[in-house]
Write a protein that holds these residues in place. Structure first.
Motif, PDB file in Angstrom:
ATOM      1  N   ALA A  36     103.698 -11.982  -0.178  1.00  0.00           N
ATOM      2  CA  ALA A  36     103.989 -10.886  -1.130  1.00  0.00           C
ATOM      3  C   ALA A  36     105.144 -11.039  -2.018  1.00  0.00           C
ATOM      4  CB  ALA A  36     103.359  -9.658  -0.558  1.00  0.00           C
ATOM      5  N   SER A  37     106.184 -11.496  -1.187  1.00  0.00           N
ATOM      6  CA  SER A  37     107.589 -11.291  -1.972  1.00  0.00           C
ATOM      7  C   SER A  37     108.043 -12.460  -2.792  1.00  0.00           C
ATOM      8  CB  SER A  37     108.474 -10.944  -1.018  1.00  0.00           C
ATOM      9  OG  SER A  37     108.432  -9.743  -0.198  1.00  0.00           O
ATOM     10  N   LYS A  38     107.226 -13.448  -2.664  1.00  0.00           N
ATOM     11  CA  LYS A  38     107.473 -14.770  -3.487  1.00  0.00           C
ATOM     12  C   LYS A  38     107.324 -14.647  -4.893  1.00  0.00           C
ATOM     13  CE  LYS A  38     106.395 -17.661   0.530  1.00  0.00           C
ATOM     14  NZ  LYS A  38     105.511 -18.968   1.039  1.00  0.00           N
ATOM     15  N   SER A  54      99.669 -16.851   9.310  1.00  0.00           N
ATOM     16  CA  SER A  54     100.848 -17.504   8.775  1.00  0.00           C
ATOM     17  C   SER A  54     100.835 -17.262   7.167  1.00  0.00           C
ATOM     18  CB  SER A  54     100.654 -18.944   9.248  1.00  0.00           C
ATOM     19  OG  SER A  54     100.871 -19.078  10.564  1.00  0.00           O
ATOM     20  N   LEU A  55      99.503 -17.503   6.632  1.00  0.00           N
ATOM     21  CA  LEU A  55      99.754 -17.191   5.323  1.00  0.00           C
ATOM     22  C   LEU A  55     100.349 -15.801   4.698  1.00  0.00           C
ATOM     23  CD1 LEU A  55      98.703 -18.079   2.400  1.00  0.00           C
ATOM     24  CD2 LEU A  55      96.405 -17.310   2.796  1.00  0.00           C
ATOM     25  N   HIS A  56     100.070 -14.733   5.488  1.00  0.00           N
ATOM     26  CA  HIS A  56     100.757 -13.593   5.204  1.00  0.00           C
ATOM     27  C   HIS A  56     102.283 -13.415   5.413  1.00  0.00           C
ATOM     28  CE1 HIS A  56     101.466  -9.289   4.869  1.00  0.00           C
ATOM     29  NE2 HIS A  56     102.039  -9.349   6.340  1.00  0.00           N
ATOM     30  N   ALA A  57     102.610 -14.412   6.404  1.00  0.00           N
ATOM     31  CA  ALA A  57     104.138 -14.488   6.458  1.00  0.00           C
ATOM     32  C   ALA A  57     104.940 -15.447   5.334  1.00  0.00           C
ATOM     33  CB  ALA A  57     104.343 -14.842   7.809  1.00  0.00           C
ATOM     34  N   LEU A  93      96.811 -18.714  -4.257  1.00  0.00           N
ATOM     35  CA  LEU A  93      97.931 -18.324  -3.093  1.00  0.00           C
ATOM     36  C   LEU A  93      98.433 -17.175  -3.626  1.00  0.00           C
ATOM     37  CD1 LEU A  93      99.361 -21.635  -1.705  1.00  0.00           C
ATOM     38  CD2 LEU A  93      97.822 -20.183  -0.572  1.00  0.00           C
ATOM     39  N   TYR A  94      98.576 -17.101  -5.032  1.00  0.00           N
ATOM     40  CA  TYR A  94      99.529 -16.022  -5.339  1.00  0.00           C
ATOM     41  C   TYR A  94      98.654 -14.864  -6.269  1.00  0.00           C
ATOM     42  CZ  TYR A  94     103.381 -18.695  -3.695  1.00  0.00           C
ATOM     43  OH  TYR A  94     104.115 -19.547  -3.022  1.00  0.00           O
ATOM     44  N   SER A  95      97.539 -14.826  -5.813  1.00  0.00           N
ATOM     45  CA  SER A  95      96.772 -13.933  -6.720  1.00  0.00           C
ATOM     46  C   SER A  95      96.811 -12.591  -5.901  1.00  0.00           C
ATOM     47  CB  SER A  95      95.319 -14.329  -6.660  1.00  0.00           C
ATOM     48  OG  SER A  95      94.688 -14.503  -5.344  1.00  0.00           O
ATOM     49  N   GLU A  96      96.643 -11.458  -6.581  1.00  0.00           N
ATOM     50  CA  GLU A  96      96.864  -9.942  -5.949  1.00  0.00           C
ATOM     51  C   GLU A  96      95.854 -10.053  -4.787  1.00  0.00           C
ATOM     52  OE1 GLU A  96      96.889  -6.876  -8.662  1.00  0.00           O
ATOM     53  OE2 GLU A  96      98.601  -7.957  -9.687  1.00  0.00           O
ATOM     54  N   ASP A  97      94.470 -10.394  -5.050  1.00  0.00           N
ATOM     55  CA  ASP A  97      93.278 -10.313  -4.085  1.00  0.00           C
ATOM     56  C   ASP A  97      93.759 -11.032  -2.798  1.00  0.00           C
ATOM     57  OD1 ASP A  97      92.887 -12.604  -5.637  1.00  0.00           O
ATOM     58  OD2 ASP A  97      91.049 -12.564  -4.585  1.00  0.00           O
ATOM     59  N   VAL A  98      94.198 -12.162  -2.801  1.00  0.00           N
ATOM     60  CA  VAL A  98      94.500 -12.869  -1.677  1.00  0.00           C
ATOM     61  C   VAL A  98      95.745 -12.285  -0.885  1.00  0.00           C
ATOM     62  CG1 VAL A  98      95.293 -15.204  -0.709  1.00  0.00           C
ATOM     63  CG2 VAL A  98      93.567 -15.008  -2.397  1.00  0.00           C
ATOM     64  N   ILE A  99      96.810 -11.711  -1.507  1.00  0.00           N
ATOM     65  CA  ILE A  99      97.724 -11.230  -0.890  1.00  0.00           C
ATOM     66  C   ILE A  99      97.467  -9.824  -0.170  1.00  0.00           C
ATOM     67  CG2 ILE A  99     100.086 -10.277  -1.511  1.00  0.00           C
ATOM     68  CD1 ILE A  99     100.656 -12.328  -3.446  1.00  0.00           C
ATOM     69  N   LYS A 116      94.350  -9.280   0.949  1.00  0.00           N
ATOM     70  CA  LYS A 116      93.589  -9.392   1.914  1.00  0.00           C
ATOM     71  C   LYS A 116      94.274 -10.226   3.404  1.00  0.00           C
ATOM     72  CE  LYS A 116      89.274 -10.661  -0.696  1.00  0.00           C
ATOM     73  NZ  LYS A 116      88.676 -11.751  -1.411  1.00  0.00           N
ATOM     74  N   VAL A 117      95.068 -10.774   3.025  1.00  0.00           N
ATOM     75  CA  VAL A 117      96.115 -11.464   4.140  1.00  0.00           C
ATOM     76  C   VAL A 117      96.840 -10.497   4.752  1.00  0.00           C
ATOM     77  CG1 VAL A 117      95.586 -13.764   3.466  1.00  0.00           C
ATOM     78  CG2 VAL A 117      97.619 -12.435   2.750  1.00  0.00           C
ATOM     79  N   GLY A 118      97.389  -9.460   4.059  1.00  0.00           N
ATOM     80  CA  GLY A 118      98.207  -8.125   4.259  1.00  0.00           C
ATOM     81  C   GLY A 118      97.316  -7.364   5.251  1.00  0.00           C
ATOM     82  N   ARG A 119      96.316  -7.043   4.893  1.00  0.00           N
ATOM     83  CA  ARG A 119      95.192  -6.215   5.720  1.00  0.00           C
ATOM     84  C   ARG A 119      94.906  -6.850   7.012  1.00  0.00           C
ATOM     85  NH1 ARG A 119      93.004  -5.316   0.562  1.00  0.00           N
ATOM     86  NH2 ARG A 119      91.452  -6.876   0.884  1.00  0.00           N
ATOM     87  N   PHE A 120      94.620  -8.057   6.936  1.00  0.00           N
ATOM     88  CA  PHE A 120      94.439  -8.929   8.104  1.00  0.00           C
ATOM     89  C   PHE A 120      95.657  -8.693   9.123  1.00  0.00           C
ATOM     90  CE2 PHE A 120      94.534 -13.038  10.708  1.00  0.00           C
ATOM     91  CZ  PHE A 120      93.579 -12.842  11.381  1.00  0.00           C
ATOM     92  N   ALA A 121      96.718  -9.021   8.656  1.00  0.00           N
ATOM     93  CA  ALA A 121      98.037  -8.856   9.534  1.00  0.00           C
ATOM     94  C   ALA A 121      98.198  -7.557  10.091  1.00  0.00           C
ATOM     95  CB  ALA A 121      99.214  -9.192   8.586  1.00  0.00           C
TER      96      ALA A 121
END
Length: 432
Positions: free
Chosen positions: A107-109, A234-237, A413-419, A421-426
């Motif tokens: 999310a910070s990239k 790992s994707l979230h990180a 990889l840099y779309s808001e929905d993916v970021i 989703k993986v944030g909620r998973f983490a």
């Protein structure tokens, strides 16, 4: 067409990239930006990306020829991007930019990998550069070549995420990431390509098997699991790389399973690659990338209590070359049900027969594997699987798919929905 790269276009790229860097440097990090600041950053990045595309539209082959000394050297993706950063400032991110970027959570990239996807997609699309790059990725890795003498001597190699064993004339590749149910990350891709290279290069190996190992996870303790797909933590990180994971996986070890490893050998006049038949055995489940893998194997066995799924729409990313291969195997309707709707296919369902060759009771899977390896160990099988792969998956069609995939997956990889989703998973994982 080749020729020289216009200095004016090179200069335009460098100047646009410099302007973008100045705009972005004046803004907060991506998570802290307000809508107006996000729009400003996006506009600046789009200007630079337009300049990059303008350069590559008519001069992709000339760019590639400069990077590879007229196609006299074979560079893998990371080396190619490093040379591009040195030769064409602003065309792709610099080594320092990528070092800083890869140290951040997703999310910070800033999305520098999108610029890598622009270049690699253009090169793969070019009718001269593309096949050369594909061939470069079929060559054995340096790591595998270093390990080959020891593996030929011992027949055993334990990597971080894969155990490789030669048993008789069969190479047994066992995925053994029991900490994450064989979820895939950069390390797993590196280990898998190494193991695939060694299995293909070892003349004592005639046929290859891929299977998941036993897990220590409380829910699956003592049971084999094939694969849980991409490692979303790992994707979230920020530790899932476009180049070292998503593209290397498809153009590296999975493509080598299909086409073989490209290396000088005594029968090079017959075929430039060394190929072998591949068998997969599915215990428990093959999710996401695990399901994608099954589509390139020559025979797929599964336990009756296992299931397959390809939850691409739920994760938000493109399921590798799954979209390219699933329709051929299962048809367009089922492909859309699986990819877009998240349908899970159990091994005992009739439709599972479109993806699996044989379904047996769990306690009978070992015996079924032995039979499959014995029957697939045949020169006639080897030749016919080569011809089947040529007919079913023409290299040019695969290259065209991967050219588009390089950019579209980077954007995902840099779309808001993916970021999100993986944030909620983490967060859910930490809560548990």
């Amino acid at each position: 067409m080749s020729g020289s790269v216009p200095a004016s276009a090179v200069r335009a790229v460098a100047e646009a990239a410099a302007r973008t860097e100045r705009v972005v440097a004046a803004l907060p990090r991506p998570p802290a930006r307000v809508p107006e600041q996000r729009e400003r950053a996006t506009a600046a990045k789009n200007e630079a990306r337009g300049a990059r595309l303008a350069l590559l539209r008519g001069h992709a082959q000339a760019v590639y020829d400069r990077l590879t000394d007229g196609r006299s050297v074979h560079l893998r993706l990371p080396e190619l991007l490093a040379v591009a950063a040195e030769n064409f400032p602003g065309l792709v991110p610099s080594a320092d930019q990528m070092k800083e970027e890869l140290a951040r959570p997703q999310a910070s990239k800033e999305g520098h990998e999108i610029d890598q996807g622009i270049l690699l997609g253009a090169l793969l699309r070019d009718p001269v550069a593309g096949p050369h790059l594909m061939d470069s990725m079929l060559r054995p890795t340096d790591r595998a070549l270093r390990l080959l003498p020891e593996f030929r001597r011992t027949g055993v190699l334990q990597l971080d995420s894969v155990l490789l064993e030669r048993r008789g004339t069969a190479a047994h590749l066992t995925m053994c990431r029991d900490d994450c149910l064989n979820a895939e990350d950069n390390q797993q891709v590196d280990d898998m390509e190494t193991a695939v290279d060694l299995a293909l290069l070892d003349p004592g190996v005639h046929v290859c098997l891929l299977r998941g190992g036993e897990m220590t996870h409380p829910r699956y303790r003592g049971r084999r699991v094939f694969s849980a797909g991409i490692n979303l933590k790992s994707l979230h990180a920020g530790q899932i790389s476009l180049v070292d994971f998503l593209l290397r996986r498809e153009l590296g070890y999975i493509h080598k399973i299909v086409r073989g490893v490209l290396v000088e050998h005594e029968a090079s006049w017959q075929s430039p690659t060394i190929e072998k038949p591949w068998v997969a055995a599915v215990d428990t489940f093959a999710i996401g990338g695990g399901c994608q893998l099954l589509m390139v194997f020559d025979r797929v066995l599964a336990a009756a209590d296992s299931y397959l799924s390809l939850p691409a729409a739920q994760e938000g990313i493109v399921p590798g070359a799954g979209n390219f291969r699933l329709g051929r195997l299962a048809g367009g309707r089922i492909s859309r049900q699986v990819v877009l709707w998240g349908r899970r296919i159990r091994a005992t369902e009739p439709d599972a027969g479109l993806l699996l060759d044989e379904v047996v009771e769990p306690q009978e899977l070992d015996a079924a594997v032995d039979v499959a390896l014995e029957r697939m160990d045949s020169p006639a099988v080897l030749t016919n699987r080569r011809m089947l792969n040529l007919a079913e998956e023409p290299p040019e069609a695969f290259r065209a798919y991967m050219a588009e995939f390089a950019l579209q997956q980077a954007l995902r990889l840099y779309s808001e929905d993916v970021i999100g989703k993986v944030g909620r998973f983490a967060r859910a994982g930490r809560a548990r």
